[in-house]
Enzyme design. Structure first.
Site, PDB file in Angstrom:
ATOM      1  N   LYS A  22       1.102  -1.221   0.311  1.00  0.00           N
ATOM      2  CA  LYS A  22       0.022  -0.080   0.593  1.00  0.00           C
ATOM      3  C   LYS A  22       0.920   1.040   0.614  1.00  0.00           C
ATOM      4  O   LYS A  22       0.739   2.349  -0.478  1.00  0.00           O
ATOM      5  CB  LYS A  22      -0.608  -0.050   1.174  1.00  0.00           C
ATOM      6  CG  LYS A  22      -1.749   1.581   1.982  1.00  0.00           C
ATOM      7  CD  LYS A  22      -2.291   1.385   2.604  1.00  0.00           C
ATOM      8  CE  LYS A  22      -2.213   1.926   3.881  1.00  0.00           C
ATOM      9  NZ  LYS A  22      -1.427   2.904   4.232  1.00  0.00           N
ATOM     10  N   ASN A  23       1.888   2.020   1.223  1.00  0.00           N
ATOM     11  CA  ASN A  23       2.727   2.780   1.328  1.00  0.00           C
ATOM     12  C   ASN A  23       3.661   2.624  -0.303  1.00  0.00           C
ATOM     13  O   ASN A  23       4.398   3.751   0.279  1.00  0.00           O
ATOM     14  CB  ASN A  23       3.110   2.680   2.590  1.00  0.00           C
ATOM     15  CG  ASN A  23       2.201   2.331   3.500  1.00  0.00           C
ATOM     16  OD1 ASN A  23       1.139   3.294   3.555  1.00  0.00           O
ATOM     17  ND2 ASN A  23       2.889   2.619   5.005  1.00  0.00           N
ATOM     18  N   ARG A  92      -4.020  10.186   5.350  1.00  0.00           N
ATOM     19  CA  ARG A  92      -3.128  12.089   5.387  1.00  0.00           C
ATOM     20  C   ARG A  92      -2.256  11.458   3.680  1.00  0.00           C
ATOM     21  O   ARG A  92      -1.721  12.556   3.607  1.00  0.00           O
ATOM     22  CB  ARG A  92      -2.676  11.510   6.149  1.00  0.00           C
ATOM     23  CG  ARG A  92      -3.168  11.704   7.341  1.00  0.00           C
ATOM     24  CD  ARG A  92      -2.455  10.916   8.962  1.00  0.00           C
ATOM     25  NE  ARG A  92      -0.962  12.863   9.374  1.00  0.00           N
ATOM     26  CZ  ARG A  92      -1.926  13.542   9.358  1.00  0.00           C
ATOM     27  NH1 ARG A  92      -3.192  13.436   9.945  1.00  0.00           N
ATOM     28  NH2 ARG A  92      -0.647  14.588   9.951  1.00  0.00           N
ATOM     29  N   CYS A 116      -3.922  12.897  13.847  1.00  0.00           N
ATOM     30  CA  CYS A 116      -4.135  11.223  13.744  1.00  0.00           C
ATOM     31  C   CYS A 116      -4.065  10.839  14.713  1.00  0.00           C
ATOM     32  O   CYS A 116      -3.655  11.138  16.273  1.00  0.00           O
ATOM     33  CB  CYS A 116      -3.613  10.964  13.227  1.00  0.00           C
ATOM     34  SG  CYS A 116      -2.877   9.127  12.138  1.00  0.00           S
ATOM     35  N   ARG A 121       1.286  14.331  13.499  1.00  0.00           N
ATOM     36  CA  ARG A 121       1.591  13.925  11.744  1.00  0.00           C
ATOM     37  C   ARG A 121       1.855  15.290  11.052  1.00  0.00           C
ATOM     38  O   ARG A 121       0.800  15.626   9.934  1.00  0.00           O
ATOM     39  CB  ARG A 121       0.753  13.234  11.483  1.00  0.00           C
ATOM     40  CG  ARG A 121       0.999  12.006  12.065  1.00  0.00           C
ATOM     41  CD  ARG A 121       0.252  10.210  11.293  1.00  0.00           C
ATOM     42  NE  ARG A 121       1.096  10.185  10.217  1.00  0.00           N
ATOM     43  CZ  ARG A 121      -0.174   9.612   9.614  1.00  0.00           C
ATOM     44  NH1 ARG A 121      -0.621   8.695   9.851  1.00  0.00           N
ATOM     45  NH2 ARG A 121       1.343   9.056   8.289  1.00  0.00           N
ATOM     46  N   ASP A 305       5.361   0.675  11.833  1.00  0.00           N
ATOM     47  CA  ASP A 305       4.158   0.247  11.834  1.00  0.00           C
ATOM     48  C   ASP A 305       4.173  -1.789  11.797  1.00  0.00           C
ATOM     49  O   ASP A 305       2.772  -2.271  11.885  1.00  0.00           O
ATOM     50  CB  ASP A 305       4.116  -0.394   9.439  1.00  0.00           C
ATOM     51  CG  ASP A 305       3.740   1.227   9.942  1.00  0.00           C
ATOM     52  OD1 ASP A 305       3.555   2.058  10.069  1.00  0.00           O
ATOM     53  OD2 ASP A 305       3.371   2.050   8.691  1.00  0.00           O
ATOM     54  N   ILE A 327       8.733   6.834  16.729  1.00  0.00           N
ATOM     55  CA  ILE A 327       8.275   7.396  15.698  1.00  0.00           C
ATOM     56  C   ILE A 327       7.363   8.571  15.955  1.00  0.00           C
ATOM     57  O   ILE A 327       7.057   9.370  15.415  1.00  0.00           O
ATOM     58  CB  ILE A 327       8.693   6.854  14.550  1.00  0.00           C
ATOM     59  CG1 ILE A 327       9.632   5.343  14.076  1.00  0.00           C
ATOM     60  CG2 ILE A 327       8.423   7.538  12.967  1.00  0.00           C
ATOM     61  CD1 ILE A 327      10.929   5.979  13.425  1.00  0.00           C
ATOM     62  N   ARG A 397      -8.705   0.004   4.940  1.00  0.00           N
ATOM     63  CA  ARG A 397      -7.590   0.839   4.917  1.00  0.00           C
ATOM     64  C   ARG A 397      -6.317  -0.019   4.326  1.00  0.00           C
ATOM     65  O   ARG A 397      -6.204   1.129   2.865  1.00  0.00           O
ATOM     66  CB  ARG A 397      -6.930   2.518   5.523  1.00  0.00           C
ATOM     67  CG  ARG A 397      -8.071   3.008   6.369  1.00  0.00           C
ATOM     68  CD  ARG A 397      -7.904   4.496   7.102  1.00  0.00           C
ATOM     69  NE  ARG A 397      -6.855   4.486   5.994  1.00  0.00           N
ATOM     70  CZ  ARG A 397      -5.525   5.681   7.273  1.00  0.00           C
ATOM     71  NH1 ARG A 397      -5.915   5.779   8.154  1.00  0.00           N
ATOM     72  NH2 ARG A 397      -4.797   6.382   6.350  1.00  0.00           N
TER      73      ARG A 397
HETATM   74  C1  EPZ Z   1       4.496   6.782   5.889  1.00  0.00           C
HETATM   75  O1  EPZ Z   1       3.686   7.696   6.681  1.00  0.00           O
HETATM   76  C2  EPZ Z   1       3.646   5.951   5.987  1.00  0.00           C
HETATM   77  N1  EPZ Z   1       2.774   6.475   4.855  1.00  0.00           N
HETATM   78  C3  EPZ Z   1       3.528   5.692   7.520  1.00  0.00           C
HETATM   79  O2  EPZ Z   1       2.428   4.322   7.414  1.00  0.00           O
HETATM   80  C4  EPZ Z   1       4.688   5.028   8.662  1.00  0.00           C
HETATM   81  O3  EPZ Z   1       4.131   4.450   9.713  1.00  0.00           O
HETATM   82  C5  EPZ Z   1       5.553   6.535   8.799  1.00  0.00           C
HETATM   83  O4  EPZ Z   1       5.858   6.285   7.062  1.00  0.00           O
HETATM   84  C6  EPZ Z   1       6.532   5.732   9.534  1.00  0.00           C
HETATM   85  O5  EPZ Z   1       7.623   4.147   8.524  1.00  0.00           O
HETATM   86  C7  EPZ Z   1       3.371   5.859   4.361  1.00  0.00           C
HETATM   87  O6  EPZ Z   1       3.652   5.174   3.645  1.00  0.00           O
HETATM   88  C8  EPZ Z   1       2.034   6.785   3.213  1.00  0.00           C
HETATM   89  P1  EPZ Z   1       7.146   9.691   8.148  1.00  0.00           P
HETATM   90  P2  EPZ Z   1       4.440   9.255   6.922  1.00  0.00           P
HETATM   91  O7  EPZ Z   1       6.651  10.762   7.035  1.00  0.00           O
HETATM   92  O8  EPZ Z   1       6.028   8.881   5.996  1.00  0.00           O
HETATM   93  C9  EPZ Z   1       7.467  13.861  11.435  1.00  0.00           C
HETATM   94  C10 EPZ Z   1       0.420   3.276   7.837  1.00  0.00           C
HETATM   95  O9  EPZ Z   1      -0.305   1.832   8.820  1.00  0.00           O
HETATM   96  N2  EPZ Z   1       7.713  14.454  10.324  1.00  0.00           N
HETATM   97  O10 EPZ Z   1       8.000   9.189   8.095  1.00  0.00           O
HETATM   98  O11 EPZ Z   1       3.680  10.559   7.295  1.00  0.00           O
HETATM   99  C11 EPZ Z   1       6.005  12.583  12.224  1.00  0.00           C
HETATM  100  O12 EPZ Z   1       5.480  13.201  12.617  1.00  0.00           O
HETATM  101  C12 EPZ Z   1       0.721   4.198   7.685  1.00  0.00           C
HETATM  102  O13 EPZ Z   1       0.380   2.317   7.058  1.00  0.00           O
HETATM  103  C13 EPZ Z   1       7.298  15.833  10.675  1.00  0.00           C
HETATM  104  O14 EPZ Z   1       7.372  15.817  12.336  1.00  0.00           O
HETATM  105  O15 EPZ Z   1       5.849   9.854   8.304  1.00  0.00           O
HETATM  106  C14 EPZ Z   1       6.358  11.365  12.248  1.00  0.00           C
HETATM  107  O16 EPZ Z   1       6.583  11.749  14.031  1.00  0.00           O
HETATM  108  C15 EPZ Z   1       0.421   5.124   9.065  1.00  0.00           C
HETATM  109  N3  EPZ Z   1       7.357  16.656   9.675  1.00  0.00           N
HETATM  110  C16 EPZ Z   1       7.934  11.167  11.748  1.00  0.00           C
HETATM  111  O17 EPZ Z   1       7.795  12.838  11.572  1.00  0.00           O
HETATM  112  C17 EPZ Z   1       7.018  15.922   8.583  1.00  0.00           C
HETATM  113  O18 EPZ Z   1       7.084  17.142   7.690  1.00  0.00           O
HETATM  114  C18 EPZ Z   1       7.754  10.469  10.715  1.00  0.00           C
HETATM  115  O19 EPZ Z   1       6.908  10.548   9.999  1.00  0.00           O
HETATM  116  C19 EPZ Z   1       6.939  14.856   8.316  1.00  0.00           C
HETATM  117  C20 EPZ Z   1       6.869  13.991   9.122  1.00  0.00           C
END
Ligand code: EPZ
Length: 417
Positions: A22-23, A92, A116, A121, A305, A327, A397
């Site tokens: 999916k991702n 998102r 969320c 996020r 995840d 994370i 989802r």
């Molecule tokens: C991706 O989300 C995945 N989603 C998530 O999978 C996964 O949990 C996550 O990466 C971490 O591996 C998709 O790929 C569609 P991040 P993403 O930006 O990219 C902070 C699932 O269950 N951050 O790597 O949104 C954030 O808050 C989902 O399938 C900022 O502060 O995650 C988090 O603490 C859930 N500012 C950390 O970084 C930003 O601009 C990592 O988030 C972006 C992120």
């Protein structure tokens, strides 16, 4: 709203197949906006988030045809470069269209995602990176308006922290920018590498994806391409844990073994017998599991995840396991539901202390997010009696036909309306 009714206590046997990731599919679909030609993607999982992304592409102006697990997208024109709140609030990852729209149309209007279930996020790092590529960003009325009327230009962007969709968004923006972009402290997740492979097939010039420094040399134009999405490592990991938690003997086929080293190591340390082949993994659980501490980390560390599912497994292990979530700030919602089923879990900030083994008993529980729901399914599979899981739309989802796949391996699981 659908529910799952699960009667636990049956070891899983046989084989379960893994769907496409999916991702990985989500950014690949967004990348199709970068060209007016047709992009054909294979192994697209039939899950709700993918349907949401397809709807978004159609709203933007693309034609999308799905047949089996293949999807053909042609974005001949960008009619409306916008991701509305109605879609972003349900998914998102809609913000992944920001980079491609800005690169292709010079303009994007994307709703800001709100809070969320698993943490704040924000997308501030996506926006800061796009600004460095020359975009003007304004925020008002809950929307981000990004414009680059004269096109984007390459730049050196260092991410303050590792972000998966942030790296993907920036990579998609940079492929059509003038000059070279260097992304530093970039996410190394296999989904980022898969997207880079697709973009290269479309004519992009990218080096270093899969390492923390990605170099992108902008090109004038991208073309149509055909690409097969990688298999879903999180779905695969969930099924491996299902085999282990039920004391079964289960083979997960189409398993991306090379992307699951951190989980496989933990399973082995916990006493699970794990055998791997190039595209399959088999787990056989011992009579007793050992508690093993775990800390979530960016790839190649243990995936956040899979944290909820691992916690379900640790409720069945002998001793105390400390599970640390680094994370996301609020990703322990499942712990309270697991406790309702009889688990002994104490939350202390970002750590969860799981003391086991606990005899889990079936109960009514509520799914709070995608992976939390998966952990409740796993707990239900090893609990005595019947568990009713409410709000399974969360699981829909991201897991394709999970109840059918588990039932084929011997689980007693039923979807009821
Ligand atoms: C991706 O989300 C995945 N989603 C998530 O999978 C996964 O949990 C996550 O990466 C971490 O591996 C998709 O790929 C569609 P991040 P993403 O930006 O990219 C902070 C699932 O269950 N951050 O790597 O949104 C954030 O808050 C989902 O399938 C900022 O502060 O995650 C988090 O603490 C859930 N500012 C950390 O970084 C930003 O601009 C990592 O988030 C972006 C992120």
């Amino acid at each position: 709203m659908d529910k799952f009714v699960i009667t636990g206590g049956r070891p899983l046997h046989g084989e379960i197949p893994v769907s496409g990731s999916k991702n990985s599919a989500l950014p690949a679909l967004a990348a199709s906006l970068l060209t007016e030609e047709t992009v054909v993607l294979h192994h697209i999982p039939r899950v709700r988030d993918i349907r949401t992304m397809q709807r978004l592409l159609v709203d933007i102006g693309a034609s999308v045809d799905a047949e089996g697990d293949a999807v053909r997208i042609t974005a001949a024109q960008v009619i409306s470069p916008e991701a509305p709140y109605e879609l972003v609030k349900t998914m998102r990852a809609s913000s992944l269209v920001l980079g491609p729209l800005l690169a292709r149309a010079g303009r994007a209007r994307v709703s800001l995602p709100g809070g969320c279930a698993i943490g704040a996020r924000p997308i501030n790092l996506h926006l800061a990176g796009l600004e460095q590529l020359g975009a003007a960003i304004e925020q008002s009325h809950g929307y981000v308006e990004a414009t680059a009327p004269h096109g984007l230009r390459g730049a050196r962007v260092r991410f303050d922290r590792i972000t998966v969709t942030g790296a993907e968004d920036l990579m998609m923006a940079a492929v059509l920018a003038r000059g070279e972009t260097i992304l530093e402290n970039a996410a190394r997740e296999p989904e980022v590498t898969d997207l880079a492979e697709l973009l290269v097939k479309m004519g992009a010039r990218i080096e270093g994806a899969g390492s923390s420094t990605i170099r992108i040399e902008g090109v004038e134009k991208l073309y149509g391409a055909e690409h097969t999405i990688i298999r879903d490592r999180i779905e695969a990991g969930t099924f491996l844990i299902a085999g282990a938690i039920t004391g079964g003997d289960l083979t997960v086929t189409g398993c991306p073994v090379e992307h699951l080293s951190a989980l496989l190591d933990k399973l082995r340390q916990a006493g699970v017998e794990v055998r791997t082949e190039p595209h399959a993994a088999t787990v056989r659980a011992p009579g007793r599991l050992r508690s093993i501490d775990m800390t979530t980390q960016e790839y190649p560390g243990f995936a956040t995840d899979l944290q909820a599912q691992y916690m379900a497994l640790m409720t069945q292990a002998e001793g105390i396991a400390i599970i640390s979530e680094t994370i996301f700030e609020n990703r322990f919602m499942h712990a309270l539901e697991l406790a309702r089923m009889g688990a002994n879990i104490r939350i202390d900030g970002r750590n969860a202390l799981v003391a086991g083994p606990s005899r889990l008993t079936g109960a009514g529980v509520i799914a709070s997010d995608l992976r939390a729901s998966a952990s409740l399914v796993l707990a239900a599979l090893c609990a005595t009696g019947e568990t009713v899981i409410d709000r399974v739309y969360h699981i829909d989802r991201g897991y394709e036909k999970i109840e059918e796949k588990l039932a084929r391996a011997g689980a007693l699981i039923q979807r009821v309306e």
